[in-house]
Enzyme design. Structure first.
Site, PDB file in Angstrom:
ATOM      1  CG  HIS A  68     -19.703  -8.172  -1.552  1.00 53.08           C
ATOM      2  ND1 HIS A  68     -20.336  -7.212  -2.312  1.00 53.08           N
ATOM      3  CD2 HIS A  68     -20.464  -8.312  -0.433  1.00 53.08           C
ATOM      4  CE1 HIS A  68     -21.429  -6.785  -1.697  1.00 53.08           C
ATOM      5  NE2 HIS A  68     -21.526  -7.430  -0.539  1.00 53.08           N
ATOM      6  CB  CYS A  78       5.010  -2.898  -2.152  1.00 49.58           C
ATOM      7  SG  CYS A  78       3.657  -2.689  -3.318  1.00 49.58           S
ATOM      8  N   GLY A  79       5.229  -0.038  -1.884  1.00 51.19           N
ATOM      9  CA  GLY A  79       5.057   1.407  -1.967  1.00 51.19           C
ATOM     10  C   GLY A  79       3.623   1.800  -2.264  1.00 51.19           C
ATOM     11  CB  THR A  80       1.565   1.558  -5.188  1.00 49.65           C
ATOM     12  OG1 THR A  80       1.984   0.297  -5.739  1.00 49.65           O
ATOM     13  CG2 THR A  80       2.430   2.678  -5.735  1.00 49.65           C
ATOM     14  N   GLY A 127       2.046  -3.547  -6.715  1.00 53.84           N
ATOM     15  CA  GLY A 127       2.986  -4.589  -7.138  1.00 53.84           C
ATOM     16  C   GLY A 127       2.858  -5.850  -6.300  1.00 53.84           C
ATOM     17  CG  ASP A 149       8.581  -2.951  -1.383  1.00 47.50           C
ATOM     18  OD1 ASP A 149       8.212  -2.239  -0.409  1.00 47.50           O
ATOM     19  OD2 ASP A 149       8.433  -2.598  -2.564  1.00 47.50           O
ATOM     20  CG  HIS A 209     -21.486 -12.018  -2.212  1.00 44.56           C
ATOM     21  ND1 HIS A 209     -21.469 -11.003  -3.133  1.00 44.56           N
ATOM     22  CD2 HIS A 209     -22.428 -11.681  -1.290  1.00 44.56           C
ATOM     23  CE1 HIS A 209     -22.342 -10.079  -2.788  1.00 44.56           C
ATOM     24  NE2 HIS A 209     -22.942 -10.466  -1.667  1.00 44.56           N
TER      25      HIS A 209
END
Ligand code: RB5
Length: 150
Positions: free
Chosen positions: A98, A65-67, A70, A8, A133
């Site tokens: 895994h 994105c920023g974090t 999202g 974004d 796994h």
């Protein structure tokens, strides 16, 4: 490797930095994100990236994105996608070893460029370990079709 990347407005600079970094290493990069800093909704970037990876047009995806939260949520709404939001190299490697993650996500407002590069390297260099796994990853994917039957 064919690597699709989506972002974004918060992650344009980091995306461009990574495109240069990965091209330098010989990878083919598909840029599915926005290239301007005008507000851009991360769900669009995540959905586009998830669909592209699910369709087999890229070997793996990178979502920023920023974090990282999202865009990873959006990616994970696409069936067949296992997107992992990571901020450390151990988790980025484990996401593949895994969890057989097919998309790595992180936040341009959380980590710096050097960390982003090491996360991508850790993800690309790790290999899915299979065995127990694989059974667990299958169980995760089964949730997509039988979510009310537990
Ligand atoms: C955009 O301001 C921000 O909300 C987005 O980049 C991301 O952090 C969302 O999870």
């Amino acid at each position: 490797m064919r690597i699709a990347i989506a972002n974004d407005h918060a992650a344009v600079d980091m995306k461009n930095m990574l495109i240069d970094y990965l091209k330098e290493k010989g990878h083919t990069i598909i840029n599915l994100g926005t290239d301007t800093k005008e507000s851009y909704d991360y769900p669009l970037a995540g959905a586009r990236l998830g669909l592209y990876v699910r369709e087999g047009k890229a070997d793996i995806g990178i979502g920023i994105c920023g974090t990282g939260i999202g865009i990873s949520l959006a990616c994970n709404k696409i069936r067949g996608i296992r997107a992992a939001c990571c901020s450390d190299t151990f988790s980025a490697a484990m996401a593949r070893e895994h969890n057989n993650a097919n998309i790595l996500c992180f936040g341009a407002r959380v980590i710096g460029d050097e960390t982003a590069k090491t996360l991508v390297d850790a993800f690309l260099n790790a290999k899915f370990q299979g065995g127990k796994h694989a059974r667990r990853v299958s169980m995760v994917m089964d949730i997509e079709t039988r979510e009310t039957k537990y």
